[in-house]
Structures are given as structure tokens and as C-alpha cells.
Design an enzyme around this catalytic site. Structure first.
Site, PDB file in Angstrom:
ATOM      1  N   GLU A 259      -2.928   3.633 -13.410  1.00 65.25           N
ATOM      2  CA  GLU A 259      -3.680   2.435 -13.754  1.00 65.25           C
ATOM      3  C   GLU A 259      -5.217   2.901 -13.535  1.00 65.25           C
ATOM      4  OE1 GLU A 259      -1.491  -1.596 -13.206  1.00 65.25           O
ATOM      5  OE2 GLU A 259      -3.006  -1.120 -11.767  1.00 65.25           O
TER       6      GLU A 259
ATOM      7  N   PHE B 269      -8.395   3.072 -11.690  1.00 62.89           N
ATOM      8  CA  PHE B 269      -8.981   2.571 -10.274  1.00 62.89           C
ATOM      9  C   PHE B 269     -10.426   1.927 -10.413  1.00 62.89           C
ATOM     10  CE2 PHE B 269     -10.976   3.615  -6.185  1.00 62.89           C
ATOM     11  CZ  PHE B 269     -10.114   2.887  -5.308  1.00 62.89           C
ATOM     12  N   LEU B 270     -10.402   0.711  -9.946  1.00 59.76           N
ATOM     13  CA  LEU B 270     -11.651   0.047  -9.792  1.00 59.76           C
ATOM     14  C   LEU B 270     -12.426   0.255  -8.728  1.00 59.76           C
ATOM     15  CD1 LEU B 270     -10.544  -3.312 -11.481  1.00 59.76           C
ATOM     16  CD2 LEU B 270     -11.319  -1.426 -12.386  1.00 59.76           C
TER      17      LEU B 270
ATOM     18  N   LYS C 138      -3.655  -7.732   4.015  1.00 61.57           N
ATOM     19  CA  LYS C 138      -4.789  -8.701   3.808  1.00 61.57           C
ATOM     20  C   LYS C 138      -5.298  -9.087   5.445  1.00 61.57           C
ATOM     21  CE  LYS C 138      -3.195 -10.637  -0.237  1.00 61.57           C
ATOM     22  NZ  LYS C 138      -2.248 -11.525  -1.160  1.00 61.57           N
TER      23      LYS C 138
ATOM     24  N   GLY D 115       0.834  -1.290   0.022  1.00 62.23           N
ATOM     25  CA  GLY D 115      -0.011  -0.090  -0.021  1.00 62.23           C
ATOM     26  C   GLY D 115       0.757   1.143  -0.057  1.00 62.23           C
TER      27      GLY D 115
ATOM     28  N   HIS E 266     -10.257  -8.876  -4.588  1.00 53.43           N
ATOM     29  CA  HIS E 266      -9.054  -9.312  -4.835  1.00 53.43           C
ATOM     30  C   HIS E 266      -8.793 -10.824  -4.748  1.00 53.43           C
ATOM     31  CE1 HIS E 266      -4.423  -8.495  -3.909  1.00 53.43           C
ATOM     32  NE2 HIS E 266      -4.520  -9.832  -3.878  1.00 53.43           N
TER      33      HIS E 266
ATOM     34  N   ARG F 135       6.891 -16.148  -4.331  1.00 54.18           N
ATOM     35  CA  ARG F 135       7.212 -16.754  -3.247  1.00 54.18           C
ATOM     36  C   ARG F 135       6.019 -17.605  -2.613  1.00 54.18           C
ATOM     37  NH1 ARG F 135       4.345 -13.446  -0.069  1.00 54.18           N
ATOM     38  NH2 ARG F 135       4.337 -11.425  -0.352  1.00 54.18           N
TER      39      ARG F 135
ATOM     40  N   GLU G 221      -1.977 -12.348  -8.843  1.00 52.37           N
ATOM     41  CA  GLU G 221      -2.980 -11.519  -8.102  1.00 52.37           C
ATOM     42  C   GLU G 221      -3.645 -10.652  -9.214  1.00 52.37           C
ATOM     43  OE1 GLU G 221      -1.578  -9.718  -4.442  1.00 52.37           O
ATOM     44  OE2 GLU G 221      -0.750 -11.306  -3.832  1.00 52.37           O
TER      45      GLU G 221
ATOM     46  N   HIS H  34      -4.450  -1.923   2.471  1.00 55.08           N
ATOM     47  CA  HIS H  34      -4.001  -2.842   1.611  1.00 55.08           C
ATOM     48  C   HIS H  34      -3.202  -4.068   2.253  1.00 55.08           C
ATOM     49  CE1 HIS H  34      -4.602   0.308  -1.369  1.00 55.08           C
ATOM     50  NE2 HIS H  34      -4.125   1.155  -0.386  1.00 55.08           N
TER      51      HIS H  34
END
Length: 447
Positions: free
Chosen positions: A200, A202-203, A237, A165, A208, A291, A275, A235
Site C-alpha cells: 500500500e 505509505f502516508l 494504541k 504491527g 488513525h 469485535r 479503521e 502500532h
């Protein structure tokens, strides 16, 4: 197969990798800072090496000390866990130069996916759907205005080397854009030593969704389904589940096949996670993590495949243990990240755990390296454990999770357990009706 694996991490993930290695009959070495001398993974490892004082830069990020520990103990492979050096291409390259296997992808693949712009270009080339946005870094205000005008507001400014984030700002109008560009660039430079940013679309209400993939490094790739990681705060999880309540079987198979094919074409080796943001039936690539993920246990729960075993097998040259047509998805799983934090302010809560009792029973798993009397140090990530619950379907999983949360006891410090007890009783969560903004809105309304 390897003779001895050095685990270059700490906490629950170090213990997770240690257990997998022991099951495979592989000797283990752990490295630790002086703050972690009494940690569970240090107590259980075959060998341990203190590599420095508490600050991460002097211990868990000290490549020279970790390589020296490998040479001292004769470790022939290193598992980096997640965080710290797990996505450090230079670390992978240095290990290779010392004839030590990095249990992960090549340094080149880490570099490609670590640069958000190059990752997006690569994803597009491999046939992965991407979010509309700039082709590269943007620094000129005029160019930023042109791109934003073409893709339409709102837009989001992101750091090319970012994560967590930081270096991310939303601009809803042209007036907002320049300030967002400057702020994101400044934050990115301070956090990552690289001030480059890109733009980008923004939605507004996306989920996610991430796809777990594995490659053998020789042109074969598989996917192990998706995880829904939409419940986030800043941002980060908080709650993850598999399968996603938002996808149907056709969507799941389609995006999984796209990702598996891309990994095969890339010649990727080991575990990775692709992702996406998902909105109105469309997937948009945001990044690839090269990873093991924190939330990997929910995938293990629904597939029955030990992902750490698979990492070790692939890195040792044994190839993938399963074909795509052999993977079966069974039931539903949810993971709650239990942090040493105040459940309302989310400020860290280090200190001594006076009593620690984990839930049990069918379908319950707790990954944690703490115990009664253990002192949570103030120097590292606040994650102290993960509660993973599996059921035959989502309804059973939620019922089991509610019961498990009631049994979970951590005294002496503040934790986020009360947050999860609140969430498991919420109607939106019960219905699977949430997006990446839901949790922050919920928290703002309940303060």
C-alpha cells in the site's frame, strides 16, 4: 434474551461484560486459567470454570474446553470480549454447530474482514475509500516493483493476516523494497502462519481515525461517531479520544454515513470498527475489527449508549435499540491505557500490586480488574486498566484528566502512568496536533 452468558476472556474486559450481563439480569459464567483463579471477574461471576494452565493456547484459546464449559454450565451464549478468540471464525462456527450464540458477527464476516486483502476488496465494493495499493497478495519481486512504481514511494508492506504491527515494513526506495518484502513475509509467516503480504501507499503524517458501527444483521446499520487513536507506539494504541480534534462536523457525518451504509449493505450483525488513516482531508480504509474495541468506553461516554448491552441485544435477536437520528454526541472523552510496563523501556512489569487507588469525581471512569494484593501474571497482555475521562469539551476533559492522573496510585509494579502525566502537559497534545508517528518521535527525543 439469553439466560446465561459465558465470558471467554479475562481481565478488565471480562469484568466489563460481566457487569453488563448482570445489569440485564443475565446469569454469568467465566472461564479462567489456573493463573487467574483469584481474578476479580472470577470472584464476581455466578459460576466459574477452570479451563487449563496459564499459557493461552492451553486455556483462553482452547476452543474444546470453552465449548465444554458452555455445555457443563448450560450457557446459551458466549461473549468473546476482545483478543483471544474474539475474531476467530472457526470458534463462531463451532458455537453455532452446538446451538450456542456467539455474541458477535457471523463466521463468514469474520473471515472476510480477517483477511486484509479480501477486507480491502469488500470495503471498496461497499463504497468505503481505500489506500492505493496492490489488488491482492504480492510475492514476485518484479510485480512488487511495478506496483510500487505506479503508486509512488514510500510504500508499506503488510501481512494479509496481520495485526499489531507484525509483518509490516516501509520501503522508501526500490532498493529498500525487496528487503522489506522478504522481511515482512518472514515475520508474517512466523507470527500468523501465513506469509502472504500486500503493498500500500505509505502516508507520511496520517492520523488513525476509526468509526464505531453496529448492524442488526437484517439490513440496518448505524454509526456512533469516530475515535482518534493516533497516539501509538509500535502500532499499539496508547491514548484514544472522541471526538477527533482533527475532524469537523461535516467530515464526521460524511464518513459515518458511508460506514453505516456499508454495514447495512453487508448485512453485518453486532459491533464493529472500521479503521482509517486520515491525511489532508482524505480517509483511507486500513481494516475492520469485527469485535468490541479496547477503547469503546470513549464512545459510550459521548453517546450515553452501553455498547455491550447493545451487543447482547442484537445477538439475542432484539435488533438495534436506537436509530441514527436518535444518537447525540455530547462533550469529549479520552482514554489512557494503563499498562504494567516500565514507562521508558516498555518492558513488562508483572508482580504484586501493593496499593491500588483509583481517581473519582464527575466524569471519571476506571475499567480495571485488579486490586491491592493482586498479582499481575506474566503470561498475558500487560493492560491492567483504562482511565476514561469525560468533559463538556476537550479543554475541560484535559483538565479533568490531569487531575485524575495525579490521583491514580499503583504501587508494587511499574506502570505507564508517568507517560500519561507527561503527555497531558505537552503543548502538541493540548492542541490536538499529533499523528501516528508523534509518540515514538517524542519518546526518542526524551530518552
Amino acid at each position: 434474551m439469553f439466560q446465561k452468558i459465558l465470558i471467554a476472556n479475562r481481565g478488565e474486559i471480562a469484568l466489563r461484560v460481566l457487569r453488563a450481563a448482570k445489569e440485564l439480569g443475565i446469569k454469568t459464567v467465566v472461564v479462567h486459567s489456573t493463573a487467574d483463579a483469584d481474578a476479580m471477574h472470577v470472584r464476581l461471576a455466578d459460576e466459574s470454570v477452570c479451563i487449563g494452565p496459564p499459557p493461552s493456547r492451553d486455556s483462553y484459546l482452547n476452543i474444546h474446553q470453552i465449548v465444554a464449559a458452555c455445555e457443563i454450565t448450560g450457557a446459551d451464549a458466549v461473549h468473546p470480549g476482545y483478543g483471544f478468540l474474539s475474531e476467530n471464525a472457526r470458534f463462531a462456527d463451532i458455537l453455532a454447530a452446538h446451538n450456542i450464540t456467539f455474541i458477535g458477527p457471523s463466521g463468514d464476516h469474520i473471515r472476510i474482514m480477517g483477511d486484509k486483502i479480501e477486507a480491502k476488496r469488500t470495503a471498496k465494493r461497499l463504497g468505503i475509500p481505500v489506500v492505493p495499493g496492490s489488488e491482492g497478495a504480492v510475492s514476485d519481486e518484479g510485480e512488487a516493483k511495478r506496483i510500487a512504481g505506479e503508486i509512488g514511494y514510500p510504500v508499506i508492506i503488510k501481512a494479509t493476516a496481520g495485526g499489531g504491527g507484525r509483518g509490516m515494513k516501509v520501503a522508501r526506495t526500490e532498493q529498500d523494497l525487496i528487503q522489506a518484502l522478504q522481511t515482512a513475509s518472514s515475520e508474517a509467516g512466523a507470527a500468523f502462519g501465513n506469509s502472504e503480504v500486500y503493498i500500500e501507499k505509505f502516508l507520511e503524517k496520517p492520523r488513525h481515525i476509526e468509526i464505531q458501527v453496529f448492524g442488526d444483521g437484517a439490513g440496518k446499520g448505524i454509526h456512533l461517531g469516530e475515535r482518534d487513536c493516533s497516539l501509538q507506539r509500535r502500532h499499539q494504541k496508547v491514548w484514544e479520544e472522541a471526538n477527533s480534534p482533527a475532524l469537523n462536523e461535516e467530515q464526521r457525518a460524511q464518513i459515518g454515513e458511508i460506514c453505516a451504509r456499508a454495514i447495512a449493505d453487508l448485512g453485518y450483525s453486532g459491533a464493529g470498527t472500521i479503521e482509517f488513516l486520515y491525511e489532508d482531508g482524505e480517509f483511507y480504509f486500513i481494516e475492520m475489527n469485527t469485535r468490541l474495541q479496547v477503547e469503546h468506553p470513549v464512545t459510550e461516554a459521548i453517546t450515553g449508549i452501553d455498547l455491550v448491552h447493545e451487543q447482547i441485544r442484537v445477538a439475542s435477536g432484539g435488533g438495534l435499540s436506537v436509530r441514527q437520528d436518535e444518537i447525540r454526541f455530547q462533550g469529549h472523552a479520552i482514554e489512557c491505557r494503563i499498562n504494567a510496563e516500565d514507562p521508558r523501556t516498555f518492558t513488562p512489569s508483572p508482580g504484586t500490586i501493593t496499593h491500588f487507588h483509583t481517581p473519582g469525581g464527575l466524569g471519571i471512569r476506571v475499567d480495571s480488574g485488579v486490586y491491592s494484593g493482586y498479582r499481575i501474571p506474566p503470561y498475558y497482555d500487560s493492560l491492567i486498566g483504562k482511565l476514561i475521562v469525560h468533559g463538556r469539551n476537550r479543554v475541560e476533559c484535559m483538565m479533568r484528566l490531569r487531575r485524575a492522573l495525579d490521583e491514580f496510585v499503583v504501587d508494587g509494579i511499574k506502570t505507564t502512568l508517568p507517560l500519561f502525566r507527561d503527555l497531558v502537559g505537552n503543548a502538541d497534545i493540548a492542541n490536538g496536533d499529533y499523528d501516528i508517528h508523534w509518540l515514538e518521535k517524542h519518546l526518542a527525543e526524551t530518552v
